[in-house]
Design an enzyme around this catalytic site. Structure first.
Site, PDB file in Angstrom:
ATOM      1  N   LYS A 117       0.842  -1.194   0.000  1.00  0.00           N
ATOM      2  CA  LYS A 117       0.000   0.000   0.000  1.00  0.00           C
ATOM      3  C   LYS A 117       0.872   1.237   0.000  1.00  0.00           C
ATOM      4  O   LYS A 117       2.048   1.177   0.384  1.00  0.00           O
ATOM      5  CB  LYS A 117      -0.866   0.020   1.270  1.00  0.00           C
ATOM      6  CG  LYS A 117      -1.981  -0.988   1.292  1.00  0.00           C
ATOM      7  CD  LYS A 117      -2.859  -0.801   2.524  1.00  0.00           C
ATOM      8  CE  LYS A 117      -3.974  -1.808   2.571  1.00  0.00           C
ATOM      9  NZ  LYS A 117      -4.970  -1.660   1.504  1.00  0.00           N
ATOM     10  N   ARG A 147     -10.257 -11.515   1.641  1.00  0.00           N
ATOM     11  CA  ARG A 147     -11.111 -12.550   1.053  1.00  0.00           C
ATOM     12  C   ARG A 147     -10.432 -13.915   1.073  1.00  0.00           C
ATOM     13  O   ARG A 147     -11.110 -14.937   1.103  1.00  0.00           O
ATOM     14  CB  ARG A 147     -11.517 -12.127  -0.368  1.00  0.00           C
ATOM     15  CG  ARG A 147     -10.369 -11.922  -1.301  1.00  0.00           C
ATOM     16  CD  ARG A 147     -10.756 -11.103  -2.515  1.00  0.00           C
ATOM     17  NE  ARG A 147     -10.958  -9.691  -2.198  1.00  0.00           N
ATOM     18  CZ  ARG A 147     -11.357  -8.786  -3.080  1.00  0.00           C
ATOM     19  NH1 ARG A 147     -11.611  -9.138  -4.329  1.00  0.00           N
ATOM     20  NH2 ARG A 147     -11.513  -7.532  -2.724  1.00  0.00           N
TER      21      ARG A 147
END
Ligand code: BES
Ligand code: ZN
Ligand code: ZN
Length: 501
Positions: free
Chosen positions: A282, A356
């Site tokens: 990130k 996920r």
């Protein structure tokens, strides 16, 4: 330290505390009998304030009135509720938060409220009290555990007494106090865990916390370590954990109400204790906020604790896959193909879509409990914040009646949700050339492709996914949610579980 609620039977006019609180509507200034009694005892002081026009009862306004020895309590706080026809319980929660925060900040420690707060058609007295106490308690939450200097400057309200007129009312109020305390403590727990920095809430520390909660509340707690996860075949979960030196854990908390209550509900919370993005790193801007990526897990801990304390007639299993997501020499990489616990293979396109992956294995594992429903909460996608903002969680699932239950609970608690579609067309985005599917699609429909991915790990069980990326963390305080961790989802799930049968 959190506020302690108490109840007592008596006459509020004779009550001796630091402040008595009275909420007021903007356009209906008739007094409840208790307000009338106070007004009378103070030679019309409250009427005088209202007549002056300085305080009209507008929403979000406050006025402190000094009783100058006419009654034992030196102050009365008038709290504006706005127009009566726009009133609802959310306004009462906000009034509680606004009022108590003001009192806390001026150094008040003990307060009282009347058992009959206001007369509002269509609202039960008890619901009004519960809303006020809930908002009050949640509004004065602060996370100061890591502050070491000037600790004496930290202010707190210690006690709030609900003064009821008749003995018969006391029992109901006691019940409300018990429930409100359990629920707000659960929100406090979730906020505390989310507020903690990643170095103080490693998966191991979270597992220990879960064990302590289990011990105190007679829950079963099972921790799956990496070795056990490997034996089980949790390839998706373990791949995310690979980049970190901190041992990953899957935390399972089981509340057993009794076999007569049927199969359990399973709630799953994303437990990424820090999300750096991994090799798909990130940008540094605001990366420190990524300690909140375990908010779903924190909610699950709070909810299971509260359900046990309330002894709800429903069996419940909480599952928290917990790991850091870091880049490292052994970290999983874009392009890797993982074999999940379900056997399905996943091509990793971004190591930053790690939530996920760990949830996939947790969802598969949840099937072991033969649950009647599964709900998962996750700070899954930044795109959900773009789509819905920070007031609302995105919900999606495979079962309309379960989705409806979530919506109904949401209406009651004020934790807003908005349904997004999970149409099969969206699965196009996740098709992979070399595996069963990819872990991310295009930029399009980010929250939905996340939900779509998760849906592939749910087989024949009603399931709802709640993307809490937006409302989990606030940059600006609200009347009963301080800046930072909100604990969003705790009250929502507890309401759903209370209403289950
Ligand atoms: N934890 C993040 C989602 C997130 C972002 C939550 C900002 C709260 C605030 C999640 O793991 C993530 O990084 N998701 C990616 C998904 C993308 C790679 C498909 C995202 O949202 O960018
Ligand atoms: Zn991520
Ligand atoms: Zn994440």
């Amino acid at each position: 330290m959190s506020i302690k609620f108490n109840s007592k039977v008596g006459n509020i006019v004779a009550e001796k505390t630091e402040v008595i609180i009275f909420p007021f509507f903007e356009d209906h200034h008739e007094f409840t009998s208790e307000m009338g009694a106070i007004d009378k005892a103070t030679s019309g002081l409250i009427r005088h304030v209202l007549n002056s026009g300085d305080f009209k009862g507008e929403f979000n306004t406050l006025s402190m009135v000094y009783t100058q020895g006419k009654i034992p309590t030196p102050r009365i706080l008038l709290v504006g509720l706005g127009k009566k026809d726009r009133f609802n319980l959310e306004i009462m929660r906000e009034a509680g938060g606004k009022g108590l925060k003001y009192l806390r900040d001026i150094g008040i420690k003990r307060i009282a409220i009347p058992g009959e707060l206001i007369e509002a058609n269509g609202f039960k007295k008890e619901d009004l009290i519960e809303a006020f106490l809930t908002g009050g308690s949640l509004g004065i939450y602060q996370f100061k555990d890591l502050i070491t200097t000037e600790k004496d400057k930290i202010k707190n309200i210690n006690e709030c007494v609900v003064v009821v007129k008749r003995k018969e009312e006391a029992k109901t109020i006691k019940n409300i106090i018990t429930f409100t305390t359990i629920i707000t403590q659960a929100v406090y727990l979730a906020r505390d865990l989310v507020s903690l920095p990643a170095n103080k809430k490693t998966p191991t520390i979270l597992a220990n916390r879960a064990q302590a909660i289990a011990k105190r509340n007679r829950l079963r707690c099972k921790i799956i370590n990496e070795l056990q996860a490997r034996k089980l075949g949790m390839g998706a979960f373990l791949s995310v954990a690979q980049g970190s030196q901190e041992p990953a854990k899957i935390i399972i908390l089981e509340y057993n109400a009794g076999s007569s209550y049927g199969p359990p509900l399973v709630i799953i919370g994303k437990g990424i204790t820090f999300d750096s993005g991994g090799i798909s790193l990130k940008s540094p801007e605001k990366m420190e906020k990524m300690k909140n990526d375990m908010a779903g897990g924190a909610v699950v801990m709070g909810v299971v604790q509260a359900v046990a304390q309330m002894k709800l007639p429903v069996n419940l299993v909480g599952i928290i896959p917990a790991t850091e997501n870091l880049p490292g020499g052994r970290a999983y990489k874009p392009g890797d193909v993982l074999t999940s616990l379900s056997g399905q293979t996943i091509e990793v396109v971004s190591t930053d879509a790690e939530g996920r992956l760990i949830l996939a294995d947790a969802l598969t594992y949840a099937h072991r409990f033969k649950p009647r429903a599964i709900l998962d909460l996750a700070t899954l996608t930044g795109a959900c914040i773009i789509a819905l903002g920070d007031h609302v969680a995105g919900i999606m699932g495979n079962d309309d009646s379960l989705i409806e239950r979530v919506k109904v609970a949401s209406e009651k608690t004020g934790e807003k949700v908005w349904q997004l579609p999970l149409w099969e067309e969206y699965f196009e985005y996740l098709k992979s050339d070399i595996a069963d599917f990819k872990n991310v699609g295009e930029r399009a429909a980010g929250p939905i492709t996340g939900g779509m991915f998760l849906s592939k790990f749910v087989k024949g069980i009603p399931w709802v996914h709640i993307d809490i990326a937006g409302p989990t963390w606030l940059e600006k305080e609200r009347p009963y949610i301080p800046k930072g961790a909100s604990g969003f989802g705790v009250r929502l799930l507890l309401q759903l579980l209370r209403d289950w049968n």
